[in-house]
Write a protein that holds these residues in place. Structure first.
Motif, PDB file in Angstrom:
ATOM      1  N   GLU A 128       1.281   6.879  -6.762  1.00  0.00           N
ATOM      2  CA  GLU A 128       0.121   7.667  -7.074  1.00  0.00           C
ATOM      3  C   GLU A 128       0.720   9.274  -6.930  1.00  0.00           C
ATOM      4  O   GLU A 128       0.493   9.917  -7.677  1.00  0.00           O
ATOM      5  N   ASP A 133       0.842  -1.151   0.089  1.00  0.00           N
ATOM      6  CA  ASP A 133       0.034  -0.134  -0.106  1.00  0.00           C
ATOM      7  C   ASP A 133       0.690   1.268   0.075  1.00  0.00           C
ATOM      8  O   ASP A 133       0.497   2.388  -0.608  1.00  0.00           O
ATOM      9  N   ALA A 157       1.021   3.916  -3.025  1.00  0.00           N
ATOM     10  CA  ALA A 157       0.613   5.463  -2.462  1.00  0.00           C
ATOM     11  C   ALA A 157       1.800   6.508  -3.272  1.00  0.00           C
ATOM     12  O   ALA A 157       1.456   7.317  -3.754  1.00  0.00           O
TER      13      ALA A 157
END
Length: 525
Positions: free
Chosen positions: A73, A66, A70
């Motif tokens: 992103e 995760d 992130a």
DNA sequence: TACTAGACTTGGAAAAATATTC
DNA sequence: GAATATTTTTCCAAGTCTAGTA
């Protein structure tokens, strides 16, 4: 990350390796037992025997995954301005590594640590590829040249050599396969690379004047009593007609793939009366599947070579690549198996390219792609179907259907208008004239035709990779000359990299022919 | 002659850049 | 102008083949 449901702290080194694994969660590798097993073995070594982590099954890498997602992103969300600035800074910092006195350098970065991603069923996939240090690196520089400063304080180069018989600038041993090397070479656009590229194509072109007698010779040998000679003849036939690779022996710790000389009996089956069915994994574990009608004597020979052999046994048991290449050298100086691939690829391009062409530039470049495709199919250059392919096809089909409906509507309206009646489908305030409708109808027909063609080309090429043959197999002089003859800007077929790589081929005469009978023949026979 | 170290070319996938579409 | 498709570039794996050695 979590272990057995509880958060756990790792050292930076442990965490780095965990991250390599975590980010691969959604890849195919993560589902392969060999990959997972190899990773766990290497990670375990770093963790040590007394570590809290004892079982991979109890590891939950989701937090790392995760975090990585992130970060990705965040990077994506950066403004174009920021991205550009970052890129410029990086280029500036690296500029001093990108050039030597005479030319540009190819890949000058060492490979970062990671998990080895072998192709196909590679027995070493998932193993940890360790970090490379200056102590791993051998430099090759001029005798008088100053030794480049080692960028890591406190470290030093493994060795500095002055060898002007080789082209590499630096190398290190591949940590996965210690017997192998990773090199830093000059850039593709360098004159040194260009020269050897030109020599490669000249050699292939020289085959033009020899190919008839070579084919005659191996055809004669199909009937040879001596098994080795007969196997050489049949192998040469396959390499020539099917553009197979030579097929060197491979170790057990590599993926199980084959080329011509290493074919096993189960890779070729006989299909009467005279067809051969090929099915094997070639370079990069790409499947080669082909059904070919062959010379009757070749068919009989393969039958004989298979006789009495169990699965897993070499089809050409008396042959290896060095014997084959030694034989080929008798035909022509420097002739090896790979020259046939280059020759036949270039020959195919030249003979496929039509000289009578449609009027538009688009039609001309489409013709080039078509010929390129034939070469790629010959060489079995494949790619995996893109993720969204079928959805894209459906969308295109829907669009064509929509246009066809529109076409019908235009046709009925045209009929009405011609009879002096009001159009049914047109919603315009002022009803269209017959001329307007006819024009629109023609436009729609053209769009339907173009989209239908695009659709079939896209479907046709979904598994074909055109790039490899363009970069490595098709003599660029064929392309340049053809473009000159048909007034096609060369930039339409060669991108920036290819233009630079093929600089040596740009001045070719428009009437250049790769397969002229005397093309590239020896000066003094 | 067999073996293998060494050096170079060839290869597809993924990432990045660019073009096209909605 | 954001989303999507296509093209280009990068990455590094995986071939071929030569030459030196035993």
């Amino acid at each position: 990350m979590l272990y057995n449901g509880r958060p756990i702290d790792l050292t930076p080194e442990e965490e780095e390796i965990a991250t390599m694994f975590a980010v691969m969660k959604d890849t195919d590798y993560a589902t392969k037992p060999v990959f997972v097993k190899n990773f766990w073995e290497d990670w375990k070594k770093v963790l040590g025997p007394k570590h809290v982590i004892q079982k991979l099954e109890l590891c939950d890498f989701t937090p790392i995954f995760d975090w990585h997602a992130a970060e990705k992103e965040k990077k994506k969300q950066m403004s174009a301005e920021e991205k550009k600035q970052l890129k410029e800074e990086k280029a500036k910092a690296e500029e001093r590594y990108a050039w030597v006195l005479i030319d540009g350098v190819g890949n000058f970065r060492v490979e970062p640590p990671g998990l080895f991603r072998g192709r196909g069923e590679h027995p070493k996939m998932g193993k940890l590829k360790r970090r490379i240090f200056p102590e791993d690196i051998v430099l090759n520089i001029g005798k008088e040249a100053p030794v480049p400063e080692c960028p890591l304080p406190g470290h030093k180069w493994k060795e500095v050599r002055h060898d002007n018989t080789v082209t590499w600038l630096a190398f290190w041993n591949d940590p996965i396969n210690v017997k192998e090397f990773k090199y830093v070479f000059l850039h593709q656009s360098s004159s040194l690379k260009g020269k050897s590229d030109e020599e490669k194509y000249d050699k292939a072109r020289k085959l033009t004047s020899k190919i008839d007698s070579i084919r005659e010779s191996y055809t004669k040998d199909f009937k040879e009593k001596d098994v080795e000679a007969r196997q050489i003849a049949v192998a040469t036939y396959l390499i020539d007609r099917l553009a197979l690779r030579a097929g060197n022996e491979k170790d057990d710790d590599e993926a199980d793939t084959v080329g011509c000389c290493s074919l096993k009996v189960e890779h070729v089956s006989l299909s009467p009366p005279n067809s051969l069915e090929f099915d094997f994994l070639g370079k990069d574990s790409i499947r080669y599947q082909n059904s070919v009608v062959v010379n009757e004597e070749v068919y009989d020979a393969i039958h004989d070579f298979k006789k009495g052999k169990k699965e897993g046994v070499d089809l050409f048991d008396r042959l290896d690549t060095s014997k084959l290449n030694a034989h080929l050298k008798k035909y022509m100086q420097g002739l090896t198996a790979k020259v046939f691939r280059t020759y036949n690829a270039s020959y195919t391009l030249e003979t496929q390219l039509k000289e009578t062409l449609g009027a538009t530039l688009n039609e001309k470049t489409a013709e080039y792609s078509r010929a390129n495709k034939e070469v790629a199919i010959l060489c079995n250059h494949q790619r995996t179907v893109s993720k969204g392919h079928s959805a894209q096809m459906e969308r295109l089909e829907a669009k064509i259907a929509e246009l066809k409906t529109l076409r019908e509507e235009l046709a009925t309206d045209l009929g009405k208008v011609k009879k002096g009646k009001p159009p049914v489908h047109s919603t315009a305030k002022r009803p269209p004239t017959a001329e307007q409708l006819e024009k629109k109808l023609a436009q729609t027909d053209a769009r339907i035709a173009k989209m239908t063609l695009d659709l079939s080309v896209k479907e046709d090429l979904k598994t074909v990779a055109l790039g490899t043959s363009k970069i490595n197999y098709m003599d660029p002089r064929i392309t340049v000359a053809w473009c000159k003859r048909h007034e096609i800007p060369i930039e339409k077929v060669f991108n920036k990299s290819l233009l630079a790589k093929f600089a040596w081929a740009m001045n070719v005469e428009p009437n250049f022919r790769f397969c002229e009978a005397d093309g590239g023949a020896d000066e003094d026979p």
